[in-house]
Design a protein around this motif. Structure first.
Motif, short mmCIF file in Angstrom:
data_model
loop_
_atom_site.label_atom_id
_atom_site.label_comp_id
_atom_site.label_asym_id
_atom_site.label_seq_id
_atom_site.Cartn_x
_atom_site.Cartn_y
_atom_site.Cartn_z
N GLY A 68 0.87 -1.19 0.04
CA GLY A 68 0.26 0.12 -0.01
C GLY A 68 0.81 1.23 -0.02
N CYS A 69 2.01 1.28 -0.67
CA CYS A 69 3.06 2.35 -0.79
C CYS A 69 3.33 3.04 0.71
N GLY A 70 3.53 1.94 1.58
CA GLY A 70 4.26 2.27 2.84
C GLY A 70 3.13 2.31 3.87
N THR A 71 1.94 1.85 3.73
CA THR A 71 0.90 1.95 4.62
C THR A 71 0.85 0.72 5.57
N HIS A 72 1.40 -0.24 4.97
CA HIS A 72 1.44 -1.64 5.67
C HIS A 72 3.00 -2.24 5.53
N ILE A 73 3.16 -2.92 6.55
CA ILE A 73 4.51 -3.47 6.44
C ILE A 73 4.65 -5.00 7.31
N VAL A 74 5.04 -5.87 6.74
CA VAL A 74 5.01 -7.22 7.23
C VAL A 74 6.54 -7.84 7.00
N CYS A 75 6.86 -8.46 8.08
CA CYS A 75 8.30 -9.35 7.87
C CYS A 75 8.10 -10.52 8.70
N HIS A 76 8.50 -11.68 7.96
CA HIS A 76 8.62 -12.97 8.53
C HIS A 76 7.37 -13.42 9.03
N GLY A 77 6.16 -13.26 8.33
CA GLY A 77 4.72 -13.24 8.88
C GLY A 77 4.30 -12.62 9.78
N ARG A 78 4.97 -11.55 10.28
CA ARG A 78 4.64 -10.92 11.38
C ARG A 78 4.09 -9.22 10.87
N GLU A 79 2.97 -8.83 11.50
CA GLU A 79 2.58 -7.30 10.88
C GLU A 79 3.49 -6.46 11.65
N LEU A 80 4.40 -5.60 11.15
CA LEU A 80 5.15 -4.44 11.89
C LEU A 80 4.34 -3.05 11.92
#
Length: 264
Positions: A68-80
């Motif tokens: 979403g152009c920086g509105t959402h970040i996930v890493c290794h299956g976890r929402e950050l």
């Protein structure tokens, strides 16, 4: 480049996924897997919200994604990180989009929403494509449970896009994608802010980041990363802003770029 760890960011449409054929070249998947084997961190960095991330892209194997152009970040299956538009502002936006006769998609992590009388051909095509992901991707602006993070807006001679833009330009960034299309993202969110967030999390210097994209919505990413790469099949308007223009998607552009910079 040296053998130090790098963080590499890939747009999806027009970068990993060829927009003409709808295919991901085998060489791109091979290059991504090889880079991860060598210890680099690889992330998607896309305007697409999570609910419409293509399964065939995810199956290549990435450490995470900026959506979403920086509105959402996930890493290794976890929402950050996740940021959606404040509910009362969503309602105000819907009223104005209808009033100014603007078509498009209100895009969220968990759903996509259309005006009930959508008319632009590209929006009709998106509605149909979104149905291949989930029925949640074919919601409507007046839905009670509507929740969106950003907007993709199309307009024609019957629309008053300038009035809408003047009304919201202090709260949103309007990214011109073509003469009748804006990608609209809340101020303070961009592909670059997502990359900055992940650099801080992993302790990786900005100089050791690489961005690969093809379009004007990639410019914040390409401007921020230490090394910037454009796909040869991309929008030529971005070519002067990057360090290197690689081959087109279906001519092994990803693999050739990662080889050039010593990643694989």
């Amino acid at each position: 480049m040296t053998e130090k760890q790098h963080m590499i960011f890939f747009d999806i449409d027009g970068t990993l996924l060829d927009e003409k054929t709808g295919r991901i070249p085998e060489s791109a998947g091979r290059a991504v897997r090889r880079a991860r084997e060598r210890g680099h961190l690889l992330f998607l960095c896309t305007g697409r919200c999570q609910i419409i991330w293509p399964r065939e892209v995810l199956d290549i194997g990435f450490d995470g994604a900026i959506g979403g152009c920086g509105t959402h970040i996930v890493c290794h299956g976890r929402e950050l990180f996740h940021s959606s538009v404040e509910p009362s502002l969503q309602s105000e936006i819907v009223e104005d989009l209808l009033r100014f006769h603007i078509d498009g998609v209100l895009e969220g992590r968990d759903g996509s929403y259309f005006r009930p009388d959508y008319w632009m051909p590209v929006v009709k095509a998106i509605f149909e494509e979104n149905g291949t992901f989930s029925s949640l991707c074919q919601g409507f602006w007046q839905d009670r449970d509507r929740d969106f993070d950003k907007m993709a807006l199309w307009y024609d001679h019957t629309s008053d896009m300038e009035a809408f833009r003047r009304r919201y330009e202090e709260k949103f960034s309007f990214i011109a994608r073509d003469p009748t299309f804006y990608e609209v993202v809340p101020k303070g969110c961009s592909k670059a802010t997502g990359i900055e967030f992940l650099c801080e999390k992993f302790g990786i210097d900005r100089a050791d980041t690489i961005g690969i994209g093809d379009s004007t919505n990639d410019l914040p990413m390409l401007d921020y990363t230490g090394t910037s790469i454009a796909m040869g099949s991309g929008n030529p308007d971005i070519f002067p802003a990057v360090d290197y223009v690689t081959a087109p998607v279906m001519e092994d552009g990803i693999e050739k770029a990662l080889k050039k910079f010593g990643i694989i």
